[in-house]
Enzyme design. Sequence first.
Site, short mmCIF file in Angstrom:
data_model
loop_
_atom_site.label_atom_id
_atom_site.label_comp_id
_atom_site.label_asym_id
_atom_site.label_seq_id
_atom_site.Cartn_x
_atom_site.Cartn_y
_atom_site.Cartn_z
N GLY A 116 56.30 77.33 95.57
CA GLY A 116 55.76 76.09 96.08
C GLY A 116 54.25 76.09 95.96
O GLY A 116 53.62 77.14 95.81
N CYS A 117 53.65 74.92 96.06
CA CYS A 117 52.20 74.80 95.88
C CYS A 117 51.45 75.47 97.03
O CYS A 117 50.56 76.30 96.81
CB CYS A 117 51.79 73.34 95.72
SG CYS A 117 52.43 72.21 96.98
N TYR A 118 51.79 75.11 98.28
CA TYR A 118 51.12 75.74 99.42
C TYR A 118 51.35 77.26 99.44
O TYR A 118 50.40 78.03 99.63
CB TYR A 118 51.63 75.15 100.74
CG TYR A 118 51.26 73.72 101.03
CD1 TYR A 118 49.93 73.33 101.20
CD2 TYR A 118 52.24 72.75 101.19
CE1 TYR A 118 49.59 72.02 101.51
CE2 TYR A 118 51.91 71.43 101.50
CZ TYR A 118 50.59 71.07 101.65
OH TYR A 118 50.27 69.78 101.97
N THR A 120 51.87 79.29 97.05
CA THR A 120 51.12 79.96 95.98
C THR A 120 49.74 80.35 96.49
O THR A 120 49.29 81.50 96.30
CB THR A 120 51.00 79.05 94.75
OG1 THR A 120 52.31 78.83 94.21
CG2 THR A 120 50.13 79.69 93.67
#
Length: 312
Positions: A116-118, A120
């Site tokens: 996921g972006c967060y 990462t």
Amino acid sequence: MKPKIFIDGEHGTTGLQIRTRLAGRDDLDMLSIPQAERRNRALREDMLKEADIAILCLPDEASREAVAMLDGVNSTRIIDTSTAHRVHPDWAYGFAEMTAGMRDKIAGARLVANPGCYPTGAIALIRPLVEAGILPAGYPVSVNAVSGYTGGGKQMIAQMEDEDREDHIGAPHFLYALTLGHKHVPEMQTHGLLARRPIFAPSVGRFPQGMIVQLPLHLADLNGTPTLADLHAALERHYAGQEIVEVVSPEDSARLARLDPTALAGTDGMKLFVFGTEGTGQANLVALLDNLGKGASGAAVQNMALMLGKAA
């Protein structure tokens, strides 16, 4: 023969970004379903089974359904960009720089869960300190973050951009996941090697792409009471030789008066910073990335390259 790539969900936000990144590649055979046929289950199943690598850009349940279609079809390898398999022990976690050996693990895997972006950004800061013995696994970690609104997919994009919608969001910035139950928390805890569930407070700003993830720390509560320089050195050692993840020097960090979450928008890189003032006993570690770059589509393309035996 060119490897066949199928993006299941290519008309969504992440899928479109991946498709754009792969446009014009003459070393790949791209399989595609017209948008009007995107709900044609039989056609999707045929494409999934024909592909050498299927990139799933779908909601969690639809991703599980796609994986079930490929049960026993070992010729198709999968990159899943949903949350469905990110803490599953049978899936390789697709963060190549996370720890030693991850590139090889991804390269040899049939099943890869795209991060996921967060997480990462959060894991990029947490994992090196835990592995170095600086951050205790039981430390009460708090993660604060802001993302561009494209992270919410087509619905949030429309809510932010279309003023005529009944559910239009007019706020310049808003906090959400107020119950502290965001679906990315298990991923942060598992791959951050944390013994305690971290507190995660995400927010969205009125900008399309970009992201800042913050990890505030009390130095006296860390093993050995490290200095800011010690934290920077640990990150620098962990990411030595990496091109996509850059640890910004203390000198360059000190020159900054502010940090723009959109600074890396449109790129697939990530920058890590150590902020603070010596003597205060506090530090703020920050990851800067594009929520659709290293935080989503860029990572999927990187993982695809590793699975095809290419440099990434």
